[in-house]
Each structure stands twice: as C-alpha cells, then as structure tokens.
Design a protein around this motif. Structure first.
Motif, PDB file in Angstrom:
ATOM      1  N   ILE A  37     -11.648  -7.621  -3.504  1.00  0.00           N
ATOM      2  CA  ILE A  37     -10.705  -7.291  -2.427  1.00  0.00           C
ATOM      3  C   ILE A  37      -9.321  -7.013  -3.013  1.00  0.00           C
ATOM      4  O   ILE A  37      -8.602  -6.113  -2.550  1.00  0.00           O
ATOM      5  CB  ILE A  37     -10.674  -8.422  -1.392  1.00  0.00           C
ATOM      6  N   ASP A  38      -8.932  -7.755  -4.050  1.00  0.00           N
ATOM      7  CA  ASP A  38      -7.629  -7.526  -4.686  1.00  0.00           C
ATOM      8  C   ASP A  38      -7.554  -6.126  -5.288  1.00  0.00           C
ATOM      9  O   ASP A  38      -6.520  -5.445  -5.181  1.00  0.00           O
ATOM     10  CB  ASP A  38      -7.380  -8.575  -5.773  1.00  0.00           C
ATOM     11  N   VAL A  80      -9.969   0.291 -13.765  1.00  0.00           N
ATOM     12  CA  VAL A  80      -9.043   1.373 -14.112  1.00  0.00           C
ATOM     13  C   VAL A  80      -8.405   1.956 -12.855  1.00  0.00           C
ATOM     14  O   VAL A  80      -7.196   2.204 -12.807  1.00  0.00           O
ATOM     15  CB  VAL A  80      -9.774   2.475 -14.908  1.00  0.00           C
ATOM     16  N   LEU A  81      -9.222   2.171 -11.810  1.00  0.00           N
ATOM     17  CA  LEU A  81      -8.689   2.764 -10.579  1.00  0.00           C
ATOM     18  C   LEU A  81      -7.630   1.870  -9.930  1.00  0.00           C
ATOM     19  O   LEU A  81      -6.712   2.364  -9.267  1.00  0.00           O
ATOM     20  CB  LEU A  81      -9.828   3.011  -9.579  1.00  0.00           C
ATOM     21  N   SER A  82      -7.759   0.565 -10.093  1.00  0.00           N
ATOM     22  CA  SER A  82      -6.814  -0.354  -9.452  1.00  0.00           C
ATOM     23  C   SER A  82      -5.678  -0.779 -10.376  1.00  0.00           C
ATOM     24  O   SER A  82      -4.796  -1.538  -9.960  1.00  0.00           O
ATOM     25  CB  SER A  82      -7.555  -1.614  -8.979  1.00  0.00           C
ATOM     26  N   SER A  83      -5.696  -0.292 -11.636  1.00  0.00           N
ATOM     27  CA  SER A  83      -4.670  -0.719 -12.593  1.00  0.00           C
ATOM     28  C   SER A  83      -3.317  -0.102 -12.248  1.00  0.00           C
ATOM     29  O   SER A  83      -3.224   0.901 -11.538  1.00  0.00           O
ATOM     30  CB  SER A  83      -5.073  -0.329 -14.012  1.00  0.00           C
ATOM     31  N   HIS A  84      -2.259  -0.708 -12.802  1.00  0.00           N
ATOM     32  CA  HIS A  84      -0.897  -0.215 -12.547  1.00  0.00           C
ATOM     33  C   HIS A  84      -0.484   0.858 -13.552  1.00  0.00           C
ATOM     34  O   HIS A  84       0.662   1.312 -13.532  1.00  0.00           O
ATOM     35  CB  HIS A  84       0.094  -1.385 -12.598  1.00  0.00           C
ATOM     36  N   ASP A 124      -1.265   4.941  -0.692  1.00  0.00           N
ATOM     37  CA  ASP A 124      -0.197   5.076   0.306  1.00  0.00           C
ATOM     38  C   ASP A 124       1.121   5.532  -0.334  1.00  0.00           C
ATOM     39  O   ASP A 124       1.914   6.239   0.303  1.00  0.00           O
ATOM     40  CB  ASP A 124       0.023   3.740   1.022  1.00  0.00           C
ATOM     41  N   ARG A 125       1.356   5.136  -1.578  1.00  0.00           N
ATOM     42  CA  ARG A 125       2.614   5.466  -2.238  1.00  0.00           C
ATOM     43  C   ARG A 125       2.627   6.878  -2.808  1.00  0.00           C
ATOM     44  O   ARG A 125       3.685   7.399  -3.171  1.00  0.00           O
ATOM     45  CB  ARG A 125       2.879   4.468  -3.358  1.00  0.00           C
ATOM     46  N   ASP A 135      -5.004  -3.022  -4.193  1.00  0.00           N
ATOM     47  CA  ASP A 135      -4.163  -2.248  -5.126  1.00  0.00           C
ATOM     48  C   ASP A 135      -4.438  -0.752  -5.002  1.00  0.00           C
ATOM     49  O   ASP A 135      -3.508   0.070  -5.073  1.00  0.00           O
ATOM     50  CB  ASP A 135      -4.427  -2.703  -6.567  1.00  0.00           C
ATOM     51  N   ILE A 136      -5.694  -0.384  -4.828  1.00  0.00           N
ATOM     52  CA  ILE A 136      -6.056   1.032  -4.705  1.00  0.00           C
ATOM     53  C   ILE A 136      -5.427   1.635  -3.456  1.00  0.00           C
ATOM     54  O   ILE A 136      -4.844   2.736  -3.491  1.00  0.00           O
ATOM     55  CB  ILE A 136      -7.583   1.186  -4.688  1.00  0.00           C
TER      56      ILE A 136
END
Length: 816
Positions: free
Chosen positions: A161-162, A111-115, A172-173, A166-167
């Motif tokens: 790592i992927d 969930v944390l890395s989802s878009h 950064d954004r 993403d996180i």
C-alpha cells in the motif's frame, strides 16, 4: 531339367531375391526411422539444454537486478527471455521460475514507487523493460493452461500500500499530460482489472481494496474526470485530446472501477452506492454514446478504448452484485430514452470490424466493447418492457444475430443468444430459424462445463449457463429441440447438484415428447415422487410438484366437490406476481360489483398445483392477465392449460404495454377478444371488462356481494364444500356434422376426451372434418400419419399421438 523343374527353380530364385530386397528395404526403412528418432532425440536434448541454459541465465540476470549501478544490458537480456515465453511454454516457465519472476515483479514496483524515477523514466531501455513485463503479465492472465489463479495473483499483486501511495503521489504531481510514467502505471492497473474481472472468485488483497477506493474518491469523483467526460461528448475529437492523463482517467480508472464494482460484494467499504454513481454518470454516458454512434467508422483506438470501458462501468453499476435495482429507472426515466439508447448501441456494434476482431478471451477493446454493450442491452430487455422494439425493428434483430453467430468470444455469443431468447417471441424465433442454433450452443457449453472438474465452460460458471437456459426453456421451440436432441438425460444427471435444473425440467415438461421421455425414466420418476412431499428446498419442491402435474394426463377426471351454488367462486384471476398491484385493483373492483373472486395475493405454499386446480374447479370464469411475465411463468402456464382443459370460460386482459401473446398463450386464447388495461384508463377498461363478463352465461349462479378482505386466504378451506359451476352444454344440437361451426367442432372434440385434436383442428368447421375423414379413408395410413405429424409439429409443437388419432377416426365414423 524339364520345363516344370526349370520354372520351379526360377520361382524359387525369384522368391529368394524378393526376400532379400524386402529385407534390404526394411533395413533402409529402419535406418531412416532410427535417423529420425536420433534427430528428434538430439533436438529434444538440445531444446532441454537450451531451456536449462536459459533458466540458469535468467537466474543469473535476476540476481543482478539489485546491483548498483544497474547495467541496461541486464534489463535487455531479461526482456528478451520474457518475450520468448509463448503460450505453449509460458506455464512451464512460470512453474520453474516463479520465485525469480516474483523478484522481477517486486523490483518493478520498487522502481516505479522510488523517489529517483527521473533517472530512468525517459530511458528507452527501462521503458521497454516495463512494457515487456506488462505484456508478459497480460499473457499470463489470459493463459488458462494449468497456471493457477493464486499463482497469477501472487505475481500481479506483490505491491504494498505504501508503494501504491507513492505511485499515486507521483502521478498527481506530474505536470506533463503525456508523461511515460502515466502510460506505464495505466498498463499495470489495466492488468489488475483484467485479472479481477476474469477471476471474480479471487480473494481481494487489501492493496486492491485500497486502489479501488482511491480511484473512486480521488479520480472518479473529481472535477478532472467530469471535465474529460465533457470533452468526450464532442462529436469530432482530434488525436491530441487523448493524452496519457486523459486515457488514465477515462479508460483506466473506468476499467478499474468496473472490475472493482464487479467484486464489490466482497468489499464492505465501497465509497459510493450504485444509484449515486449512475446519477453522476448518466447524462454524460447517454450523450457520449449517442454522439459517437453516428461516427463509429472514424473511431481511433483511443476513443474505442474509452467508450468500451465507460460502457462497462455503466453496466457494472446497473448490475450491482448481480441484482437489478433502481439504477435503470435513473438511467432511463422515460421509455423513449431507453429506446433511443438501444438504437445508439446497435449502431455501434453493427460496425463489422468491431465484432470481426473479437477474441476468444476478453483481452482487447473490441471484445470488451461487444461484451459490455450486449450486457447493457440484455439488462434493458429484462427491465424496460421494450421487447416490442426488438421484435419490430429488423435492423436490431439482424445485428444481434450477426454478432452472435460471428463473434469468437463465448460470453458475447452467449449474451447475444440470451437477448434473442428473451426479446423475440417463439414464433419469430422459428421464422428466423435461430432456435436450433441457440439450443445447440447452450447444450454444448453446459455439457462441457458439466464434464469439467471446475464446472466451468472456459471462464463461464455452469450456474450462469443454467440460469440463462432457464429463461430459454420456457419457449416451445427450445423445448422441442431439447426433446429431439435427447438432452433431457443431461439435465436429469445435473439435478442433484444444481436445484435450478428442476425448474428447467418443469418448463421442458410442457412438451409432449419430453413428457414421454420423463415417464420412461422410472428412476427419476421415483425420485420426483420422493422429493415432492419431503424436499426442504421450497422452490425445488414446487418444481417437482409441477413436473408431476404435467405428467398426469387425466386432470379432466378430477372429482369436484358438490354443495350449494352460494359457495362457488364466480371468477378466478390468473396472473403473474409482477402485475400484482394492477391485479389487486382489479380484484377490488370485481368484489365491489358483487363477484366472488379467488386470487392468490401472497403466493401459495405446499402443493400449489392441487390448490390451483381446486380454485379453477370452483370457478366459472378465469380471467387471464396477459404479460411477458405471465407467458414465462410455469405456474401461469399450468393454470391456463388446466382452465382450458376444464372448459372454463376464459376472459383475457392485457396487463403489459406493447405485449403481444404468442406461442402457447396465443394458441390458448385463440381468437378471443381481450380488454387492454394498458390502452385505456382503469375505469374505462373495467367498464369494458364488465360488459364482457355479463355477456358470459352466469344465470344459474347466485351472485352474493362480498367485501374485499385485508388478508386473502389464498387456499380455499378444506372443510368448505363448493358447488360446481354449471358448464354450458356443448352446442352440437345438429346431428349433421357438415353443419357444425368451428366452435361446435371444438366442443365435440373436448366431449370425447381428446387432448391434441381440439388444438390441432382449432379452426376447422364440420365440413372440414368431413373432408378430413374422407381423405383419411382413401389415403395410405403412412401418408396420413406423416402429413398430420408435420401439421402437429408446426401448429402445436407436439408429435401426434397414434392412439388419439385412432380414437378420433373411430369416433368420427360413429358420429357420421
């Protein structure tokens, strides 16, 4: 019925009634016990049923996590179950529900890395769920009750790592400096840091190496990080400064880099050297600590966290792979900078609420602050030659003692006691009455670690405890406490598995009581005799030679080879190899002046003790190069004692700025004047030393000029015979004892082959001896022995030998 029959029948009836009552009471008691057992059994069954129901419910809920759309009620119920797992039941829950927990942990990272995080990031139920899992993980990290390190690591690092990439991209954004997403990621990375620091033996998975490198390159070396450090240098910071992004950079990134640096020995891809990191941080670090040390009472929790982890990062850089290298020279180019920084750090840790809030585990910022600050102070003491500051400044001493004796964290207390042991002289430790506390604390931890199958006391490996105690074992007060506490058998027991223990026993064996305890252990003595010539571990072999040397009592009867005076060494230089450069300069000047000088430039091998003794026997004068390193060296102590025992002319010179001899070294040099090579230019100091040497009687020695050799043969050639230097005869020409000076008394006691009495009566003249003899003759023997025993322990830290006391008494009557 007569009265006797009546009474007999009455007693019989009373007895029957009593038995019935007792039986009724017993029955009631049994019924109560049965009732209690029934209720306990019922409660246990209910508890077991509840656990089984909870586990079934947890399994059902976890199975619904991937159903879309996900009901927030599922998250709430899972959160409730996780919150109920307290310290006692956490271990059982993890073991029974490991696979389910792994599903939860992986779902969170997904969930944390989802878009599509915009759908949940501002949802209070999602946020509460993430915070709950974070809190559960932190409790898991610090739960040391049968949850294995691998189990914890599997749950914490089940991220790819992927996903991490993403996180970091989303972080950064983010344009919102208080984005809840930044807070959540910070907490998860903080847990990683806690785990890595607490478990340095854990094999780093690739994802951790990836995170550490990314933080070092992307955030640590960024303009933003330096900008935040500049803000942190301001003395009065308003609450709004501490945004989620600010705390991520300064607190979380510093913490992660510290933990990653702590494990850098396992990573060959670390992007920066310790020197580069210290050069990058030093100016900001010194200013931040200095500025905020004056307003410590107004710190908020955010500032506390930032400084605690920033200090930790500096410590990690200064103690790179456990080695002290060049970082301290970069951080403290001048002595005054180091002194000022020590005072800044002391102002911070003197704030009582900080050390009152320390925990037994390193789980809060106060404990981390105390731990990292003490470690910085210890590194400074070990490298910066400013022990004098700790000895002269009562505020510094009292603060360290208060924290060490109050803080609940063992690492903090351990470091504090090491500080006191390293920085304070033996006499000062006795005056402050802390030597016993330090000793007993170490004995307890070492014993607990030795009895533990993991060879740890809590999270502290026994190797660390022994290494720290090795330093303390050089101190007379610690040696005496070891003897009186009967802890020698513990160290003997550990010696097979931990070679460092032999060096500890060597240091302890300078104590008279320890010597007696060693001699009484025939098995260990036999073991030492076998190890000394055969051991493959060179350091252990040297230590065994040293122990055996200390246990020999008749060194003064060693034979000295006889030949001509021209082969005699005029001077032996006894020094610590830490002062090698200055001593080599000293050697060159002495040889230019025509002296034949013996010095060990390359550190001797083989039986060093015999080679050392031979060198002293062949020398007229022993120059003792005093420093803290010299006083802490077992070799140097043995050399100095043997020179004293052989009645050599001792000339002390001071090699370390601010150093003041105490303990055994102060006793040895007594009232001798010394040449201070730290106060004067070398040429001037050499002039003063030359005058001192010329004042010593060397008329019977033919001084033959020699040139300094490039490679010194440190062990005299066995085929060369050396003439014994002529020792000045004892100046006890007067037959009237009452006219003797203290020097004549000292020489006479040495003539009688007495060992303890010359030290015990160091400043007594002839009149004092006469009064002492009269007192011994008219007083009770038990009283005399008790009083002398007290003086002996106070003055020379040894029990007085009854045999030597008897010999002294007899010889005094003969002389009188």
């Amino acid at each position: 019925m007569n009265i006797r029959q009546y009474n007999s029948k009455r007693h019989l009836n009373a007895s029957k009634i009593a038995k019935k009552n007792n039986k009724r009471k017993s029955t009631c008691k049994d019924e109560k016990v049965l009732c209690i057992l029934y209720y306990i059994s019922t409660a246990d069954r209910e508890s077991e049923n509840n656990k089984r129901t909870m586990e079934n419910k947890f399994e059902e809920l976890v199975g619904k996590l991937n159903i879309s759309p996900l009901s927030v009620d599922i998250l709430q119920q899972i959160s409730l179950i996780l919150k109920e797992q307290d310290r006692e039941c956490l271990c059982s829950f993890v073991h029974k529900s490991f696979d389910l927990l792994l599903v939860v942990e992986r779902w969170v990272w997904k969930v944390l890395s989802s878009h599509y995080y915009d759908k949940w990031i501002n949802d209070e139920y999602y946020q509460d769920f993430f915070y709950t899992v974070t809190s559960f993980n932190k409790n898991l990290i610090f739960n040391n009750h049968n949850v294995t390190v691998d189990t914890k690591g599997s749950l914490l690092f089940c991220v790819s790592i992927d996903q991490i990439t993403d996180i970091f991209t989303k972080l950064d954004r983010s344009t919102d400096v208080n984005n809840p997403f930044i807070n959540i990621i910070s907490l998860w990375l903080d847990n990683h840091s806690h785990f890595l620091y607490d478990n340095p033996q854990y094999n780093i998975p690739p994802v951790i190496d990836y995170i550490g490198r990314h933080i070092a390159i992307k955030y640590f070396m960024s303009k933003q990080y330096k900008l935040y450090l500049t803000e942190l240098r301001q003395p009065h910071l308003i609450q709004s400064v501490f945004t989620a992004k600010f705390l991520f950079y300064i607190k979380t990134c510093s913490f992660y880099l510290f933990a990653y640096t702590y494990l850098s020995i396992k990573s060959s891809n670390y992007p920066y050297t310790a020197d580069e990191m210290i050069s990058y941080l030093s100016e900001d670090y010194l200013e931040i600590v200095h500025v905020h040390s004056y307003n410590v009472m107004s710190w908020n929790k955010e500032l506390l966290g930032c400084i605690a982890h920033f200090v930790g990062l500096i410590w990690g850089c200064c103690w790179w792979d456990g080695q002290q290298r060049t970082q301290l020279k970069i951080l403290f180019p001048k002595e005054q900078i180091a002194c000022d920084h020590v005072e800044d750090l002391i102002r911070i840790i003197a704030h009582t609420p900080f050390y009152k809030r320390t925990k037994s585990v390193r789980s809060n910022d106060e404990t981390i602050l105390m731990d990292t600050t003490f470690m910085i102070l210890l590194i400074i003491v070990q490298t910066q030659n400013i022990n004098w500051l700790f000895r002269s400044n009562t505020t510094i001493r009292d603060t360290i003692i208060s924290v060490s004796e109050t803080a609940l964290n063992d690492e903090v207390c351990l470091c504090g006691y090491c500080l006191l042991g390293e920085a304070l002289g033996d006499d000062l430790r006795k005056d402050l009455k802390i030597a016993d506390n330090i000793s007993d604390y170490f004995f307890y931890m070492i014993q607990e670690a030795w009895n533990n199958s993991s060879n740890k006391y809590k999270q502290i490996p026994i190797e660390h405890l022994l290494k720290d105690f090795q330093i303390l074992s050089k101190n007379d007060s610690i040696q005496q406490r070891t003897a009186s506490s009967s802890k020698l058998p513990l160290f003997i027991e550990m010696s097979d598995q931990h070679p460092i223990v032999y060096d500890i026993i060597w240091a302890l064996s300078f104590n008279h009581d320890i010597q007696q305890q060693l001699r009484s252990n025939s098995l260990f003595m036999s073991k030492l005799s076998r190890l000394a010539p055969q051991c493959h571990n060179e350091q252990m072999r040297k230590s065994t030679h040293g122990i055996l040397w200390n246990l020999e009592i008749n060194h003064q009867r060693r034979s000295i080879s006889q030949n001509t005076n021209q082969n005699t060494f005029h001077i032996m230089i006894s020094y610590s190899h830490q002062e090698k450069d200055l001593c080599k300069q000293l050697y060159n000047e002495l040889t230019k002046n025509g002296y034949r000088v013996w010095i060990d430039f390359d550190q001797m091998h083989g039986n060093i003790m015999d080679a050392m003794a031979q060198a002293i026997d062949q020398s007229e004068i022993i120059i003792i190069c005093m420093s803290g390193h010299y006083q802490q060296s077992n070799y140097c102590r043995a050399e100095a004692h043997y020179a004293f025992q052989r009645q050599r002319q001792i000339v002390p010179v001071l090699m370390q700025k601010h150093y003041k001899p105490d303990g055994w070294l102060l006793f040895l040099i007594g009232q001798l004047l010394y040449v201070d090579f730290t106060k004067y230019e070398f040429v001037r100091a050499m002039e003063m030393l030359s005058k001192e040497l010329k004042a010593i009687h060397t008329a019977d020695i033919n001084i033959i000029p020699v040139q300094p050799k490039q490679d010194i043969d440190v062990v005299p050639h066995p085929k060369v015979t050396i003439t014994s230097p002529k020792i000045s005869s004892l100046s006890t020409s007067s037959s009237n004892i009452i006219e003797w000076t203290s020097t004549q008394v000292h020489d006479w006691l040495l003539e009688q082959d007495l060992v303890q009495m010359p030290r015990l009566l160091n400043h007594c003249d002839g009149r004092s001896l006469v009064y002492l003899l009269k007192y011994m003759d008219v007083s009770q023997p038990e009283q005399i022995l008790s009083l002398l025993q007290e003086d002996s322990l106070r003055l020379i830290n040894q029990n007085i030998s009854l045999i030597e006391l008897s010999r002294f008494h007899s010889m005094m009557h003969q002389q009188k």
